[in-house]
Write a protein that holds these residues in place. Sequence first.
Motif, PDB file in Angstrom:
ATOM      1  N   LEU A 164      20.941 -47.632 -45.402  1.00  0.00           N
ATOM      2  CA  LEU A 164      22.350 -47.445 -45.777  1.00  0.00           C
ATOM      3  C   LEU A 164      23.263 -48.115 -44.745  1.00  0.00           C
ATOM      4  CD1 LEU A 164      22.374 -43.692 -46.919  1.00  0.00           C
ATOM      5  CD2 LEU A 164      22.802 -45.690 -48.370  1.00  0.00           C
ATOM      6  N   GLU A 165      22.853 -48.029 -43.470  1.00  0.00           N
ATOM      7  CA  GLU A 165      23.685 -48.652 -42.435  1.00  0.00           C
ATOM      8  C   GLU A 165      23.644 -50.169 -42.551  1.00  0.00           C
ATOM      9  OE1 GLU A 165      24.774 -47.688 -37.890  1.00  0.00           O
ATOM     10  OE2 GLU A 165      22.670 -48.149 -38.196  1.00  0.00           O
ATOM     11  N   LYS A 166      22.460 -50.720 -42.799  1.00  0.00           N
ATOM     12  CA  LYS A 166      22.351 -52.188 -42.947  1.00  0.00           C
ATOM     13  C   LYS A 166      23.169 -52.679 -44.130  1.00  0.00           C
ATOM     14  CE  LYS A 166      17.885 -52.817 -40.691  1.00  0.00           C
ATOM     15  NZ  LYS A 166      16.656 -52.065 -40.846  1.00  0.00           N
ATOM     16  N   ASP A 167      23.260 -51.840 -45.163  1.00  0.00           N
ATOM     17  CA  ASP A 167      24.038 -52.212 -46.352  1.00  0.00           C
ATOM     18  C   ASP A 167      25.534 -51.994 -46.162  1.00  0.00           C
ATOM     19  OD1 ASP A 167      21.716 -52.884 -47.618  1.00  0.00           O
ATOM     20  OD2 ASP A 167      21.551 -51.013 -48.771  1.00  0.00           O
ATOM     21  N   GLY A 168      25.925 -51.467 -44.985  1.00  0.00           N
ATOM     22  CA  GLY A 168      27.344 -51.245 -44.708  1.00  0.00           C
ATOM     23  C   GLY A 168      27.920 -50.004 -45.364  1.00  0.00           C
ATOM     24  N   LYS A 169      27.048 -49.182 -45.907  1.00  0.00           N
ATOM     25  CA  LYS A 169      27.549 -47.988 -46.608  1.00  0.00           C
ATOM     26  C   LYS A 169      27.821 -46.828 -45.653  1.00  0.00           C
ATOM     27  CE  LYS A 169      25.682 -49.185 -51.058  1.00  0.00           C
ATOM     28  NZ  LYS A 169      24.451 -49.307 -51.829  1.00  0.00           N
ATOM     29  N   ILE A 170      27.099 -46.802 -44.555  1.00  0.00           N
ATOM     30  CA  ILE A 170      27.355 -45.764 -43.546  1.00  0.00           C
ATOM     31  C   ILE A 170      27.329 -46.410 -42.159  1.00  0.00           C
ATOM     32  CG2 ILE A 170      26.200 -44.003 -44.949  1.00  0.00           C
ATOM     33  CD1 ILE A 170      23.959 -43.986 -42.748  1.00  0.00           C
ATOM     34  N   LYS A 171      27.776 -45.663 -41.169  1.00  0.00           N
ATOM     35  CA  LYS A 171      27.555 -46.030 -39.773  1.00  0.00           C
ATOM     36  C   LYS A 171      26.907 -44.839 -39.076  1.00  0.00           C
ATOM     37  CE  LYS A 171      30.638 -49.732 -38.398  1.00  0.00           C
ATOM     38  NZ  LYS A 171      31.709 -50.182 -37.493  1.00  0.00           N
ATOM     39  N   ILE A 172      26.065 -45.140 -38.106  1.00  0.00           N
ATOM     40  CA  ILE A 172      25.443 -44.102 -37.280  1.00  0.00           C
ATOM     41  C   ILE A 172      25.973 -44.315 -35.863  1.00  0.00           C
ATOM     42  CG2 ILE A 172      23.271 -43.096 -36.480  1.00  0.00           C
ATOM     43  CD1 ILE A 172      21.937 -44.590 -38.922  1.00  0.00           C
ATOM     44  N   VAL A 173      26.725 -43.346 -35.361  1.00  0.00           N
ATOM     45  CA  VAL A 173      27.376 -43.532 -34.073  1.00  0.00           C
ATOM     46  C   VAL A 173      27.131 -42.326 -33.177  1.00  0.00           C
ATOM     47  CG1 VAL A 173      29.171 -45.029 -35.025  1.00  0.00           C
ATOM     48  CG2 VAL A 173      29.565 -42.576 -34.894  1.00  0.00           C
ATOM     49  N   GLY A 174      27.291 -42.557 -31.880  1.00  0.00           N
ATOM     50  CA  GLY A 174      27.090 -41.500 -30.899  1.00  0.00           C
ATOM     51  C   GLY A 174      28.377 -41.216 -30.142  1.00  0.00           C
ATOM     52  N   SER A 175      28.488 -39.982 -29.664  1.00  0.00           N
ATOM     53  CA  SER A 175      29.706 -39.606 -28.940  1.00  0.00           C
ATOM     54  C   SER A 175      29.393 -38.500 -27.935  1.00  0.00           C
ATOM     55  CB  SER A 175      30.784 -39.125 -29.915  1.00  0.00           C
ATOM     56  OG  SER A 175      30.361 -37.935 -30.563  1.00  0.00           O
ATOM     57  N   MET A 176      30.293 -38.363 -26.990  1.00  0.00           N
ATOM     58  CA  MET A 176      30.207 -37.284 -25.999  1.00  0.00           C
ATOM     59  C   MET A 176      31.506 -36.490 -26.018  1.00  0.00           C
ATOM     60  SD  MET A 176      27.474 -36.914 -24.033  1.00  0.00           S
ATOM     61  CE  MET A 176      28.075 -36.264 -22.464  1.00  0.00           C
ATOM     62  N   TYR A 177      31.378 -35.178 -26.140  1.00  0.00           N
ATOM     63  CA  TYR A 177      32.551 -34.304 -26.074  1.00  0.00           C
ATOM     64  C   TYR A 177      32.711 -33.814 -24.645  1.00  0.00           C
ATOM     65  CZ  TYR A 177      35.417 -30.127 -26.554  1.00  0.00           C
ATOM     66  OH  TYR A 177      36.392 -29.167 -26.393  1.00  0.00           O
ATOM     67  N   HIS A 178      33.902 -34.000 -24.117  1.00  0.00           N
ATOM     68  CA  HIS A 178      34.185 -33.597 -22.745  1.00  0.00           C
ATOM     69  C   HIS A 178      34.805 -32.198 -22.736  1.00  0.00           C
ATOM     70  CE1 HIS A 178      33.413 -37.588 -20.821  1.00  0.00           C
ATOM     71  NE2 HIS A 178      33.620 -37.983 -22.067  1.00  0.00           N
ATOM     72  N   LEU A 179      34.059 -31.244 -22.202  1.00  0.00           N
ATOM     73  CA  LEU A 179      34.556 -29.863 -22.183  1.00  0.00           C
ATOM     74  C   LEU A 179      35.887 -29.774 -21.444  1.00  0.00           C
ATOM     75  CD1 LEU A 179      31.392 -27.667 -21.418  1.00  0.00           C
ATOM     76  CD2 LEU A 179      32.340 -28.300 -23.627  1.00  0.00           C
ATOM     77  N   VAL A 180      36.010 -30.541 -20.376  1.00  0.00           N
ATOM     78  CA  VAL A 180      37.283 -30.589 -19.656  1.00  0.00           C
ATOM     79  C   VAL A 180      38.134 -31.691 -20.289  1.00  0.00           C
ATOM     80  CG1 VAL A 180      38.412 -31.019 -17.437  1.00  0.00           C
ATOM     81  CG2 VAL A 180      36.223 -29.776 -17.517  1.00  0.00           C
ATOM     82  N   GLY A 181      39.236 -31.330 -20.826  1.00  0.00           N
ATOM     83  CA  GLY A 181      40.127 -32.320 -21.449  1.00  0.00           C
ATOM     84  C   GLY A 181      40.017 -32.355 -22.963  1.00  0.00           C
ATOM     85  N   GLY A 182      38.809 -32.087 -23.490  1.00  0.00           N
ATOM     86  CA  GLY A 182      38.670 -31.965 -24.941  1.00  0.00           C
ATOM     87  C   GLY A 182      38.500 -33.255 -25.713  1.00  0.00           C
ATOM     88  N   ARG A 183      38.259 -34.360 -24.990  1.00  0.00           N
ATOM     89  CA  ARG A 183      38.164 -35.638 -25.708  1.00  0.00           C
ATOM     90  C   ARG A 183      36.751 -35.879 -26.224  1.00  0.00           C
ATOM     91  NH1 ARG A 183      37.819 -41.409 -24.231  1.00  0.00           N
ATOM     92  NH2 ARG A 183      37.310 -40.807 -22.112  1.00  0.00           N
TER      93      ARG A 183
END
Length: 252
Positions: A228-247
């Motif tokens: 699905l990602e190769k077909d451009g239908k979805i993206k698979i992404v990573g993130s980090m939530y910062h407990l201090v600041g909330g970003r």
Amino acid sequence: METTPTCCDSSVATYSRRTALGLTLGAAGVGALSGLGLLAAPLVTHAAALTKEQRDKLTPDQVIEMLQAGNERFRTGKMEAHDYLAQKQATAGGQFPAAAILSCIDSRAPAEIILDARIGDTFNARIAGNIANDDLLGSLEFACAAAGAKLVLVMGHTACGAVKGAIDGVELGHLTGLLSKIKPAVAATKYTGDRTGANAAFVDEVAKTNVLRTVDTIRQQSSILSGLEKDGKIKIVGSMYHLVGGRVEFVA
Ligand SMILES: [Zn+2]
């Protein structure tokens, strides 16, 4: 008897409903409202739930923007005044979530809240250390391939106890096996200095590595999601939530 939709209800692919405004907004309509300043964050605000039409028109990048806007509202204390009763009513007959989130069970990192999402906006899978296993991959495959979500978001967080436990070699019942799935991230993290769980900076670096590894695991072990990602239908992404600041910082 009224049927109760479940996460796997077949109606998710075909059900259509109207927004709380009594409108079924196409992209043009939403754009017009946004242009008038009536929708501060298009597709999220001033309606009780995403419609199928709205969700299907979103690109994966637009879903990322939607979640980033929600996190900005959370971070700055400008969250929506959620009418959960209206959201419940709007979603009772079907769901059209835009994203599937894989995050940690940490009580301080509730994805819907820190992304200011509504009932029905996101699938949510939570497991200590946000690792992926077969059952979680199956859940994510359902969310995207069957139910139409456009984004898989892996979200780790700072000061993660599971990551700290993996670093320190904690052993406890079934937790031992779970932590063994995080341990490769410890070895893979390049860090000069104190490589123990007592070093908060190292714990956070390992947590980031662990997010990147989970993203890789999803791509490598789910041909459905990587396709699905190769077909451009979805993206698979990573993130980090910062407990201090909330970003929520997107890292991959
Ligand atoms: Zn955690």
